[in-house]
Design an enzyme around this catalytic site. Structure first.
Site, PDB file in Angstrom:
ATOM      1  N   PHE A 168      -0.837  10.674  -6.399  1.00 43.70           N
ATOM      2  CA  PHE A 168      -0.864   9.264  -6.268  1.00 43.70           C
ATOM      3  C   PHE A 168      -1.882   8.400  -7.382  1.00 43.70           C
ATOM      4  CE2 PHE A 168      -0.372  10.689  -2.040  1.00 43.70           C
ATOM      5  CZ  PHE A 168       1.084  10.889  -1.987  1.00 43.70           C
TER       6      PHE A 168
ATOM      7  N   SER B 255       0.976  -1.302   0.054  1.00 38.97           N
ATOM      8  CA  SER B 255      -0.089   0.116   0.058  1.00 38.97           C
ATOM      9  C   SER B 255       0.924   1.259  -0.172  1.00 38.97           C
ATOM     10  CB  SER B 255      -0.993   0.004   1.246  1.00 38.97           C
ATOM     11  OG  SER B 255      -0.511   0.707   2.336  1.00 38.97           O
TER      12      SER B 255
ATOM     13  N   TRP C  74       1.873   1.761  -3.491  1.00 38.69           N
ATOM     14  CA  TRP C  74       0.805   2.357  -4.290  1.00 38.69           C
ATOM     15  C   TRP C  74       0.853   3.772  -4.411  1.00 38.69           C
ATOM     16  CZ3 TRP C  74      -3.196   5.649  -2.925  1.00 38.69           C
ATOM     17  CH2 TRP C  74      -4.499   5.600  -3.742  1.00 38.69           C
ATOM     18  N   HIS C  75       1.243   4.527  -3.192  1.00 40.42           N
ATOM     19  CA  HIS C  75       1.507   5.865  -2.867  1.00 40.42           C
ATOM     20  C   HIS C  75       2.475   6.596  -4.276  1.00 40.42           C
ATOM     21  CE1 HIS C  75      -1.139   5.043   0.583  1.00 40.42           C
ATOM     22  NE2 HIS C  75      -1.417   6.259   0.359  1.00 40.42           N
ATOM     23  N   GLY C  76       3.253   5.631  -4.505  1.00 42.94           N
ATOM     24  CA  GLY C  76       4.297   6.414  -5.261  1.00 42.94           C
ATOM     25  C   GLY C  76       5.518   5.386  -5.509  1.00 42.94           C
TER      26      GLY C  76
END
Lengths: 79, 474
Positions: free
Chosen positions: B474, B323, B326-328
């Site tokens: 994001f 996760s 997922w943000h970057g």
């Protein structure tokens, strides 16, 4: 094995895994009704049930459960 | 198109009037929303629309194919193909340069001589959000939770629906899609409630988040020259900037959708009153954490269920690290995610012990202390989240602990007062869906509060100096 017997055994499993005191399940009970029955110990409960009855669940089966009644039906179908 | 831009203030009333003037024709309403959503998205770059459309069409037909086949082998194959295509597109646009440059750095550190020139890839806005939305739908159809949709226009509209497209909430098809397939009824109370939630979102974004942004940017860029207390307050201010920015966006999205008769998923639920990290994650970016829980955490922990509690620890660590990613494409996000996975794993393993300890203390004292510890941990991880690199985060941490804590903080007191006011309002309203949920109160009171907030927003100097919503990246 009848429904009442399965529920009685599930009460014991839940009490052992959740460790939050006495648990009294009914067919309509959902996770919201039982303190401590969260996603973190749901899988542990499922594993304890598998061990107890010598059965196996699939991921789809456990994700489609809505209440204890569904769980009891699933168990009865496998034992 | 930014929610807080002049273009949106012209765009939304036009869409709203056109949409409700067609209240007898649901299909026409959906087409209005579809076109409006693509205009909203294409406002940044029209090329983004092509990718969104292709992903939506692919998702629609793959789910249909999965649903129509009885062969489990074929279903597995189609599901795998869906994951490869969606995750492949995400990786190409978002992570390609990161993965290759990380590999080259690793190779060079062991003596290989490799060179890598990053390729120029435009990162399409919202790609992580709509990819997860479509993938979640495909997984649910694959698992037989519900049947695939037969309504093509309703399906592609619900993916592109502009209030939630760019930064969530990450919707679930079984929640949002039926709302597009059924008639919406115009309701004045809902309209009022939606307006108030939008207003609250604009207040949090423009007055608080944008007000904090300038000071936070200054502190993170010039930490070398600042004292310890200023850096500490800068990290706390960023924590609230992120919260007001992102939860403000979610409030605008929910309010805007409600004004058109739709209900989106609640994304925040007063996270700063949490007493554990697990609780925090049930109240922060709820649509992402529940996605992670259903499609990553539960499958992984189920697969490793014979490992006992360590299986769950492992699942928490892997899910949260992913996760973070997922943000970057940055190691800061990966470390941030892993730290949260470790914290949740720790809470799980020590649950019984902590419960015993809690009984030895006064409940209020224990609750407040737990809340403070959770807040400090969250701020610490937010520092890593905000930093440009791990080196930057480490430099700030060193300066935080070695810098002067007795010096005068170089920050604006006004912004700290806004934060205190926000927390007070949230505490009072903590049982309501959002802090300005006052539509059931006295007419004069509620509209006086709204008028006051509108005046504060329009008199704010931040109105001319806005920043993009942080979660857009994001």
């Amino acid at each position: 094995m009848n429904t009442a017997q399965i529920i009685h055994e599930l009460n014991l499993i839940f009490e052992d895994v959740i460790d939050e005191g006495k648990v009294e399940l009914s067919l309509d009970t959902t996770a919201k009704d039982v303190e401590g029955w969260d996603s973190l110990n749901h899988v542990q409960i499922i594993y304890a049930i598998e061990q107890k009855y010598g059965i196996k669940f699939s991921l789809t089966e456990i994700q489609s459960l809505n209440n204890v009644g569904d769980l009891v039906n699933l168990i009865s179908g496998k034992i | 198109m930014l929610f807080s831009s002049l273009s949106f203030f012209i765009f939304f009333p036009i869409v709203f009037i056109l949409y409700w003037s067609l209240f007898k024709y649901r299909k026409a309403q959906n087409i209005v929303l579809l076109l409006a959503s693509y205009v909203f998205y294409g406002w940044w770059d029209w090329r983004f629309c092509v990718l969104l459309l292709l992903s939506s069409v692919f998702g629609f037909f793959m789910a249909k194919s999965i649903d129509q086949t009885n062969s489990q082998k074929r279903r597995n194959l189609l599901m795998t193909l869906s994951v490869i295509v969606h995750v492949g597109i995400l990786c190409y646009f978002k992570y390609f340069n990161f993965f290759v440059s990380s590999f080259v750095d690793l190779a060079n550190s062991i003596g290989w001589q490799l060179n890598f020139i990053p390729i120029k890839v435009i990162l399409p806005l919202a790609i992580s959000f709509f990819t997860f939305h479509i993938l979640g739908y495909t997984f649910d159809v694959y698992q037989g939770k519900y049947r695939s949709s037969n309504k093509f226009i309703a399906f592609i509209t619900h993916i592109a629906f502009f209030p939630q497209l760019v930064a969530g909430p990450i919707e679930r098809a079984n929640h949002l899609l039926p709302q597009f397939e059924n008639d919406r009824k115009f309701s004045l109370p809902k309209l009022e409630d939606g307006f108030m939630q939008m207003l609250w979102g604009f207040f949090k974004k423009i007055v608080i988040a944008d007000g904090l942004a300038m000071q936070v940017n200054y502190i993170f860029a010039n930490y070398h020259d600042l004292n310890g207390i200023t850096i500490a307050l800068g990290i706390i201010m960023f924590t609230f900037q992120m919260y007001c920015d992102f939860s403000g966006y979610s409030d605008i999205a929910l309010g805007c959708a409600r004004m058109m008769g739709f209900e989106l998923l609640q994304n925040f639920n007063y996270p700063f009153f949490s007493q554990s990290i697990s609780e925090f994650w049930r109240k922060w970016h709820i649509s992402l954490s529940s996605w992670i829980q259903d499609y990553l955490f539960t499958p992984i922990s189920f697969k490793r269920r014979n490992w006992g509690k360590f299986g769950i620890f492992y699942a928490a660590l892997v899910s949260f690290t992913l996760s973070g990613l997922w943000h970057g494409a940055n190691w800061t996000f990966i470390v941030w995610g892993a730290l949260h996975g470790l914290a949740i794993g720790y809470e799980l393993l020590t649950k019984k012990k902590r419960k015993k300890v809690s009984k030895k203390f006064n409940p209020l004292f224990y609750a407040v202390t737990s809340g403070i510890i959770v807040f400090i941990f969250w701020c610490f991880t937010q520092l890593i989240f905000r930093a440009e690199s791990l080196h930057h985060a480490w430099g700030m941490l060193q300066k935080l602990f070695t810098g002067d804590w007795l010096a005068k903080p170089e920050i604006s007191l006004t912004m700290l007062l806004w934060i205190a006011g926000l927390l007070a309002a949230e505490w009072i309203q903590r049982h309501k869906p959002y802090a300005l949920a006052i539509s059931n109160t006295n007419f004069i009171f509620k509209w006086s509060v709204c008028a006051l907030l509108i005046m504060i927003i329009f008199s704010s100097k931040n109105l001319n100096n806005q920043t993009e919503f942080l979660y857009f990246q994001f």
